[in-house]
Design an enzyme around this catalytic site. Structure first.
Site, PDB file in Angstrom:
ATOM      1  N   ALA A  11       3.451  -5.034  -0.662  1.00  0.00           N
ATOM      2  CA  ALA A  11       4.440  -4.310  -1.457  1.00  0.00           C
ATOM      3  C   ALA A  11       5.813  -4.517  -0.813  1.00  0.00           C
ATOM      4  CB  ALA A  11       4.084  -2.833  -1.489  1.00  0.00           C
ATOM      5  N   GLY A  61      -0.714  -4.655  -0.602  1.00  0.00           N
ATOM      6  CA  GLY A  61      -0.911  -4.610  -2.046  1.00  0.00           C
ATOM      7  C   GLY A  61      -1.584  -5.874  -2.592  1.00  0.00           C
ATOM      8  N   GLU A  88      -5.121  -5.401  -2.035  1.00  0.00           N
ATOM      9  CA  GLU A  88      -5.631  -4.332  -2.900  1.00  0.00           C
ATOM     10  C   GLU A  88      -5.831  -4.825  -4.336  1.00  0.00           C
ATOM     11  OE1 GLU A  88      -2.506  -1.579  -1.307  1.00  0.00           O
ATOM     12  OE2 GLU A  88      -4.223  -0.220  -1.285  1.00  0.00           O
ATOM     13  N   GLU A 113      -1.165  -1.685   6.438  1.00  0.00           N
ATOM     14  CA  GLU A 113      -0.364  -0.474   6.161  1.00  0.00           C
ATOM     15  C   GLU A 113      -0.269   0.471   7.345  1.00  0.00           C
ATOM     16  OE1 GLU A 113      -2.238  -1.989   4.039  1.00  0.00           O
ATOM     17  OE2 GLU A 113      -1.353  -1.903   2.030  1.00  0.00           O
TER      18      GLU A 113
END
Ligand SMILES: NC(=O)c1ccc[n+]([C@@H]2O[C@H](COP(=O)([O-])OP(=O)(O)OC[C@H]3O[C@@H](n4cnc5c(N)ncnc54)[C@H](O)[C@@H]3O)[C@@H](O)[C@H]2O)c1
Length: 734
Positions: A78, A124, A127, A149
């Site tokens: 992200a 992300g 994910e 993260e």
């Protein structure tokens, strides 16, 4: 919709139809070097999904492959810069829910969806890949798949914390989530994170063919069977609770409880195990929304962005690309630096005046690279090629074609000056002269040369292969092009450069020395060494100050301390004990005796002579010890800013974290000073001065306290270029 009328572009995504019925979704953001999930990319992904869902022809697509249009780059995560625009935990939760839903919908499409991973797949990116039905990876070394993260003080909130344990098992997932470490494709396959690994050559085409073969012979996604013990641990509640408890203990040991994110990861994984995906996603997003607003996460994100900023390499027209170097001195530093260079495709002529250090350095380089081979970061052939780039030499013959020399000979101005003068007649006039000196004046070293403007400081920290910082030192009159060349080379070595001016001790050692001197002062004032070290470890330093002195070596520290005390006098108060330890041979770990005793490198209690000094029955409280040492660093940093060693307080923060392991969760030295309050620090320094300390608060600190100023007025807000997994790992391990 049919294959022929499938629409093309959605922001950075492009949908391509293949005659076989496979659709390829390409991700290639033209505005960035890496693909990131920012708000715009997520909105585009939503439009692409809605278009596919609205398709008229239910038979098309029959399958979908997601891959990246960037060579060796998949999805780096992200956009961390966008986190700063989130207004509140409630706002965070809404945004995260939208992304979770989007990924969930992609994964629930009524045809096979395949993530074809051709490079770093992080945060992300992982994910999204986890939400799709299948994952395949290229066998390129560019591939790394992980959820880093935790290193930003949060947890994976787009479904990662929920889906990873369900895919690869609870225990292996915890290890990835808590460390933030990424797996290469081979390891990812073994863990069950990817279904298959394909050759990197023509990977996208192979991925499409793989998907077509799936259509011809449908097979379920691969699930790795957890080991018997792991299956047992995750499925029997008391054993699961035990495993989570053990993990909690180990997090506590490693972090001293300073970072909330790993504890939240454990709580969320425990609470969501066995729950439905929607229920689990809800728990996950609530946790990440809260973590985003913790000071620890704010600090870690800010440091991440500072490092991204430091990554910017000077433009090629100013910086020369270095392919051939000379390293002078094959000792502790030179011996490590050659392997850093050779592994990055740089030829190195390694010169020492004696053969033994050269032989030792070659053996050391081999063992360092061998370790990379065993970690599969290097092939044996690449190791051999790297080693072949190191050319041992006992004289300066053959230096004519070298583009940059780095001297790492003994810390003696005379020796270094003589060496540089001798070198000038042996190298080309454009050769850059870099020096690894830790305390000598770069300007003085350049004096008397025909081309003094080519001399630049390139100060690595010990051990050079592990420490991420390089101070790049610009002296009066240094050619900016030479500075840029050194910065660009530093970046190629995957180090973080901080540009500093040529002042005694440069930046990090100058700030560190008063801190170490305060610690030695406490020992002289009869305080116990282990108590002092523990106080600073509890503050978050990776090592206590006396432990650090043992690592550095008393002789090395003494040299730097004397240079600094000559320059700054009073602020380096306690040298007597260090001088005595040097003459007693208590040089630190390398002599098996320093503040502590060592046996085969392992600590075995306090040096009895040091223990005998600890006669005070009145122990100073740990918090007071830590405050005193850290205040000394803040004071010195403010003076370094006065002397314009650096101009930006952010550089102080970054350099102290990268160079000394100053606790990242505190955001850096001066961010910490802001949190404590400059006024409070001034008051404490003034009080100590009244009680006999040799120095008080600097003029800058006093002025700031009076005006109610801080070092950092604003949060740093910048666009970032993505995660840097290796460096992020280095950051968390310090
Ligand atoms: N050791 C550290 O922690 C550290 C950290 C950062 C910077 N530095 C700096 O790096 C430099 C080297 O330090 P070190 O710890 O590696 O020293 P070291 O004593 O381990 O190695 C120095 C080497 O230089 C060789 N040498 C001496 N004169 C030479 C010459 N004219 N030409 C070629 N080789 C010569 C010696 O034989 C020896 O092998 C110093 O300037 C030091 O301040 C050291």
């Amino acid at each position: 919709m049919s294959a022929s009328d499938l629409p093309g572009a959605f922001g950075p995504f492009r949908l391509e139809a293949r005659a076989s019925g496979v659709a390829v979704l390409w991700f290639d953001d033209p505005a960035r070097k890496v693909n990131l999930f920012d708000g715009a990319a997520l909105a585009a992904l939503r439009r692409a999904l809605d278009t596919i869902k609205r398709r008229a022809d239910a038979a098309f697509p029959r399958a979908l492959v997601l891959t990246s249009g960037k060579e060796g780059q998949f999805i780096a995560g992200a956009d961390v810069a966008e986190f700063e625009r989130i207004e509140s935990p409630a706002d965070a939760e809404t945004r995260i829910r939208d992304a979770q839903l989007l990924f969930e919908e992609w994964g629930s499409l009524p045809f096979p969806t395949v993530a074809a991973i051709n490079g770093p797949c992080l945060g992300g990116g992982t994910e999204f890949a986890l939400a799709l039905r299948y994952r395949i990876a290229s066998d390129s070394r560019d591939v790394s798949i992980g959820l880093p993260e935790v290193q930003l003080g949060i947890l994976p909130g787009f479904g990662g914390t929920t889906r990873l344990p369900r895919l690869i098992g609870l225990i292996p997932a915890l290890s990835m989530l808590l460390s933030g470490r990424a797996l290469d494709s081979r390891r990812a396959r073994r863990a069950g994170l990817v279904d298959d690994v394909l050759p990197a050559a023509r990977f996208a085409e192979r991925a499409v063919a793989w998907t077509e073969s799936l259509l011809a012979a449908p097979r379920p996604p691969r699930r790795s069977a957890p080991s018997l013990i792991n299956r047992f641990m995750q499925s029997v509640p008391p054993f699961r609770a035990y495993a989570l408890g053990q993990a909690r203990q180990s997090v506590l040991r490693e972090t001293h409880g300073h970072y909330p994110a790993p504890f939240e990861i454990l709580r969320v994984v425990g609470a969501t195990w066995g729950k439905s995906i929607p229920e689990a996603l809800k728990i996950e997003r609530k946790a990440v929304a809260k973590l985003l607003f913790t000071p620890q996460s704010r600090h870690l994100r800010r440091i991440f962005m500072l490092r991204e900023r430091a990554k910017r390499v000077p433009s090629a027209d100013k910086a020369r690309r270095i392919t051939y170097t000379g390293v002078l001195g094959a000792g502790t530093m030179g011996g490590e630096i050659v392997s850093l260079l050779s592994v990055r495709d740089v030829r190195v002529r390694l010169r020492d005046i004696k053969p033994e250090p050269i032989l030792r350095s070659l053996a050391h380089a081999r063992s360092l690279l061998q370790r990379e081979v065993s970690r599969r970061r290097l092939t044996s052939a690449e190791m051999e090629r790297a080693l072949a780039r190191i050319e041992p030499s006992l004289d300066l013959a053959g230096f004519r074609r070298v583009q940059l020399v780095l001297e790492a000979v003994v810390e003696d101005l005379n020796v270094k000056q003589t060496l540089f003068r001798e070198l000038e007649s042996q190298v080309s006039p454009t050769c850059v002269f870099a020096t690894n000196t830790s305390s000598l004046s770069v300007g003085a070293m350049a004096k008397g040369l025909a081309y003094p403007e080519r001399v630049v400081g390139m100060h690595f920290f010990n051990p050079a292969t592990r420490m991420p910082l390089v101070e790049v030192i610009r002296a009066e009159g240094t050619d900016p092009a030479a500075v840029d060349t050194v910065i660009a080379l530093t970046r190629r070595l995957k180090k973080t450069p901080v540009l500093v001016r040529d002042q005694p001790g440069f930046l990090v050692n100058r700030i560190l020395m008063p801190y170490l001197a305060e610690a030695v002062g406490f020992v002289e004032r009869a305080q116990s060494a282990p108590v002092i070290d523990k106080a600073l470890r509890d503050f978050g330093m990776p090592l206590g100050p006396l432990e650090l002195l043992d690592e550095i070596g008393m002789d090395v520290a003494r040299k730097v301390a004397h240079v600094l005390s000559e320059a700054f006098g009073d602020r380096i108060p306690s040298l007597a004990l260090i001088d005595r330890m040097v003459s007693d041979g208590a040089l630190g770990k390398k002599a098996s005796l320093g503040f502590y005793q060592y046996e085969n490198g392992t600590r075995r209690g306090v040096n009895p002579a040091i223990a005998a000094l600890a006669t005070s029955r009145e122990q100073v409280p740990a918090a007071e010890i830590a405050d005193r040492l850290v205040d000394a660093m803040v004071n010195e940093a403010s003076l370094a800013l006065d002397d314009r060693v650096v101009d930006d307080p952010n550089d102080v923060d970054l350099a102290m974290i990268m160079g000394t392991g100053f606790p990242p969760f505190r955001g850096g030295l001066l961010r910490h000073a802001d949190a404590v309050g400059v006024g409070t620090i001034v008051e404490r320094l003034a009080r100590r001065q009244q009680a006999g300390a040799p120095y008080g608060p600097s003029g800058r600190l006093q002025r700031m306290a009076l005006a109610g100023e801080r070092f950092h007025e604003r949060e740093l807000q910048e666009r970032t270029t993505g995660h840097a997994p290796s460096e992020a790992a280095a950051l968390s391990s310090r």
